[in-house]
Design an enzyme around this catalytic site. Sequence first.
Site, PDB file in Angstrom:
ATOM      1  N   THR A 112      -8.438  -6.377   0.188  1.00 20.85           N
ATOM      2  CA  THR A 112      -9.491  -5.776   0.215  1.00 20.85           C
ATOM      3  C   THR A 112     -10.804  -6.565  -0.603  1.00 20.85           C
ATOM      4  O   THR A 112     -11.856  -6.405  -0.191  1.00 20.85           O
ATOM      5  CB  THR A 112      -9.517  -4.225  -0.111  1.00 20.85           C
ATOM      6  OG1 THR A 112      -8.274  -3.796   0.673  1.00 20.85           O
ATOM      7  CG2 THR A 112     -10.830  -3.415   0.398  1.00 20.85           C
ATOM      8  N   SER A 144     -19.356  -2.065   0.370  1.00 26.94           N
ATOM      9  CA  SER A 144     -18.429  -0.753  -0.301  1.00 26.94           C
ATOM     10  C   SER A 144     -17.676  -1.194  -1.385  1.00 26.94           C
ATOM     11  O   SER A 144     -17.517  -0.305  -2.282  1.00 26.94           O
ATOM     12  CB  SER A 144     -17.375  -0.374   1.115  1.00 26.94           C
ATOM     13  OG  SER A 144     -16.457  -1.540   1.417  1.00 26.94           O
ATOM     14  N   ARG A 191       0.914  -1.096   0.059  1.00 22.22           N
ATOM     15  CA  ARG A 191       0.072   0.108   0.023  1.00 22.22           C
ATOM     16  C   ARG A 191       0.885   1.379   0.075  1.00 22.22           C
ATOM     17  O   ARG A 191       1.815   1.260   0.967  1.00 22.22           O
ATOM     18  CB  ARG A 191      -0.802   0.149   1.241  1.00 22.22           C
ATOM     19  CG  ARG A 191      -1.816  -1.073   1.214  1.00 22.22           C
ATOM     20  CD  ARG A 191      -2.741  -1.111   2.451  1.00 22.22           C
ATOM     21  NE  ARG A 191      -3.521  -2.468   2.701  1.00 22.22           N
ATOM     22  CZ  ARG A 191      -4.688  -2.505   2.431  1.00 22.22           C
ATOM     23  NH1 ARG A 191      -5.653  -1.555   1.674  1.00 22.22           N
ATOM     24  NH2 ARG A 191      -5.404  -3.817   2.561  1.00 22.22           N
ATOM     25  N   LYS A 205     -18.210   9.602   6.396  1.00 17.53           N
ATOM     26  CA  LYS A 205     -18.396   9.417   4.782  1.00 17.53           C
ATOM     27  C   LYS A 205     -19.457  10.552   4.381  1.00 17.53           C
ATOM     28  O   LYS A 205     -18.838  11.577   4.311  1.00 17.53           O
ATOM     29  CB  LYS A 205     -18.855   7.962   4.622  1.00 17.53           C
ATOM     30  CG  LYS A 205     -17.465   7.043   4.728  1.00 17.53           C
ATOM     31  CD  LYS A 205     -17.836   5.622   4.812  1.00 17.53           C
ATOM     32  CE  LYS A 205     -16.511   4.924   5.092  1.00 17.53           C
ATOM     33  NZ  LYS A 205     -16.435   3.647   5.220  1.00 17.53           N
ATOM     34  N   HIS A 247     -22.166   3.201   4.087  1.00 12.91           N
ATOM     35  CA  HIS A 247     -22.288   3.701   2.800  1.00 12.91           C
ATOM     36  C   HIS A 247     -23.650   4.195   2.351  1.00 12.91           C
ATOM     37  O   HIS A 247     -23.545   4.784   1.068  1.00 12.91           O
ATOM     38  CB  HIS A 247     -21.691   2.520   1.848  1.00 12.91           C
ATOM     39  CG  HIS A 247     -20.197   2.321   2.102  1.00 12.91           C
ATOM     40  ND1 HIS A 247     -19.357   2.993   1.758  1.00 12.91           N
ATOM     41  CD2 HIS A 247     -19.658   1.606   2.916  1.00 12.91           C
ATOM     42  CE1 HIS A 247     -18.033   2.859   2.068  1.00 12.91           C
ATOM     43  NE2 HIS A 247     -18.254   1.743   2.741  1.00 12.91           N
ATOM     44  N   THR A 306     -21.698   5.812  10.115  1.00 11.08           N
ATOM     45  CA  THR A 306     -20.551   6.659  10.250  1.00 11.08           C
ATOM     46  C   THR A 306     -20.699   8.152   9.998  1.00 11.08           C
ATOM     47  O   THR A 306     -21.736   8.314   9.314  1.00 11.08           O
ATOM     48  CB  THR A 306     -19.301   5.978   9.415  1.00 11.08           C
ATOM     49  OG1 THR A 306     -18.157   6.984   9.517  1.00 11.08           O
ATOM     50  CG2 THR A 306     -19.684   6.347   7.646  1.00 11.08           C
TER      51      THR A 306
HETATM   52  C1  LIG Z   1     -15.738   2.513   6.334  1.00 15.30           C
HETATM   53  C2  LIG Z   1     -16.511   1.401   6.919  1.00 15.30           C
HETATM   54  C3  LIG Z   1     -16.689   1.078   8.056  1.00 15.30           C
HETATM   55  C4  LIG Z   1     -15.809   2.132   8.998  1.00 15.30           C
HETATM   56  O1  LIG Z   1     -16.145   3.410   9.179  1.00 15.30           O
HETATM   57  P1  LIG Z   1     -15.291   4.624   9.608  1.00 15.30           P
HETATM   58  O2  LIG Z   1     -16.020   5.389  10.230  1.00 15.30           O
HETATM   59  O3  LIG Z   1     -14.293   4.662   8.541  1.00 15.30           O
HETATM   60  O4  LIG Z   1     -14.387   3.863  10.687  1.00 15.30           O
HETATM   61  C5  LIG Z   1     -17.448   0.218   8.567  1.00 15.30           C
HETATM   62  N1  LIG Z   1     -18.202  -0.527   7.698  1.00 15.30           N
HETATM   63  C6  LIG Z   1     -18.091  -0.520   6.514  1.00 15.30           C
HETATM   64  C7  LIG Z   1     -19.061  -1.168   5.604  1.00 15.30           C
HETATM   65  C8  LIG Z   1     -17.158   0.600   6.000  1.00 15.30           C
HETATM   66  O5  LIG Z   1     -17.106   0.706   4.483  1.00 15.30           O
END
Ligand SMILES: *Cc1c(COP(=O)(O)O)cnc(C)c1O
Length: 405
Positions: free
Chosen positions: A363, A189, A21, A248, A217, A245
């Site tokens: 990933t 995601s 990475r 995002k 998401h 979250t």
């Molecule tokens: C990004 C992500 C998280 C974690 O969220 P963060 O706030 O970035 O730590 C949890 N679940 C999924 C499906 C994600 O894509």
Amino acid sequence: MDIFDHMETALSDLQSAGNYRVFAELERHCSAFPRATFHEETGDTREVTVWCSNDYLGMGQNPIVTSRMTEIIQKCGAGAGGTRNISGTNHYHVLLERELADLHGKEAALIFSSGYVSNWAALGTILSRIPGIIVYSDALNHASMIEGIRHSRCQKRLFRHNDPAHLRALMAADDPAAPKMVAFESVYSMDGDIAPIKEICDVAEDFGAITYLDEVHAVGMYGPRGGGVAEREGLMDRLTVIEGTLGKAFGVMGGYITGPAVLIDFVRSFASGFIFTTALPPALAAGATASIRHLKESRSERAAHQANVAKVRAALDRRGIPHMNNPSHIVPVMVGNASKCKWISDILLTDFGIYVQPINYPTVPVGTERLRITPTPLHDEADIRHLAESLCALWSQCALARAVA
Ligand SMILES: *Cc1c(COP(=O)(O)O)cnc(C)c1O
């Protein structure tokens, strides 16, 4: 075995597999998103357009959010000053939790340092402390859910991705008296596909299971008030826990769970990852609250976002650039080879001023390496054309397969 030799070997293995990475060093420009300055290792800089941000709606630079954060920094200072238990619970944390409970139509909410921590702590706590509980976990669940489940050491069944029939078969084979939880996501995601939430809830209900939905998401992005896919489909009341979250679409940082008051109080009282860590900065909580409130009222960001997603897909289609067909805002352009994926990403950055991070194993599975493109309402027509034309040029250069129309 020498510890450092072992580390060197592991890293060079990553390098030779094309999976090492490399972080792109960016300076995001407030009020000019998705533009950023890219800092090269040589010290040179160049201006780029970001095409892989999870700041899906550009709320990270929205003056409603930034001015609120500035105001609360002036008012409360920089940090929370403690854990939630010891002096760190600020008025703005409490307001944020109320806002989140309201967003998802739940009795209560609890905020964490990140979405990752919210999944890890909530799942880890519930599943380790309810005797005999069995968790049914979608095969493509996010690392944070997997880690929480693993940490709990409870009994675990993996159901095939988005497959309620398989879930039903697994649940039917277990002791009807055992307490059960079904854990899954709404928008996945990497593939951008969406779970059959209703069908999964139907199965869970038949077996008396509680449900845990990661809407990371989808929050801010779907549903009339940005409550996520479950809101859009009128299903929020079918889910025991909705997790999300603030980092995002809401453009700030932090994670949360919402659900029944007793469950939230239980996690609040027993989750190590909630209790023994400094609370989020109050300004961050206030900024997130402003973002959520704005997206509850305003639909224009969501509409503009969906319109741009459609434009990007159409521009790629016109040039035969293969992308996964899914019903969400995530546009995975398939390359299928780790080194090529990295190479395309590098050339896009250096020759075309386009930043899309390559997504490689672990990933995504080997052979499905991709560029995960995330359009925002702030990309304009010229950006979209430039992206599609640049990919088209590289597809020819790399002799990559085109999609057949
Ligand atoms: C990004 C992500 C998280 C974690 O969220 P963060 O706030 O970035 O730590 C949890 N679940 C999924 C499906 C994600 O894509």
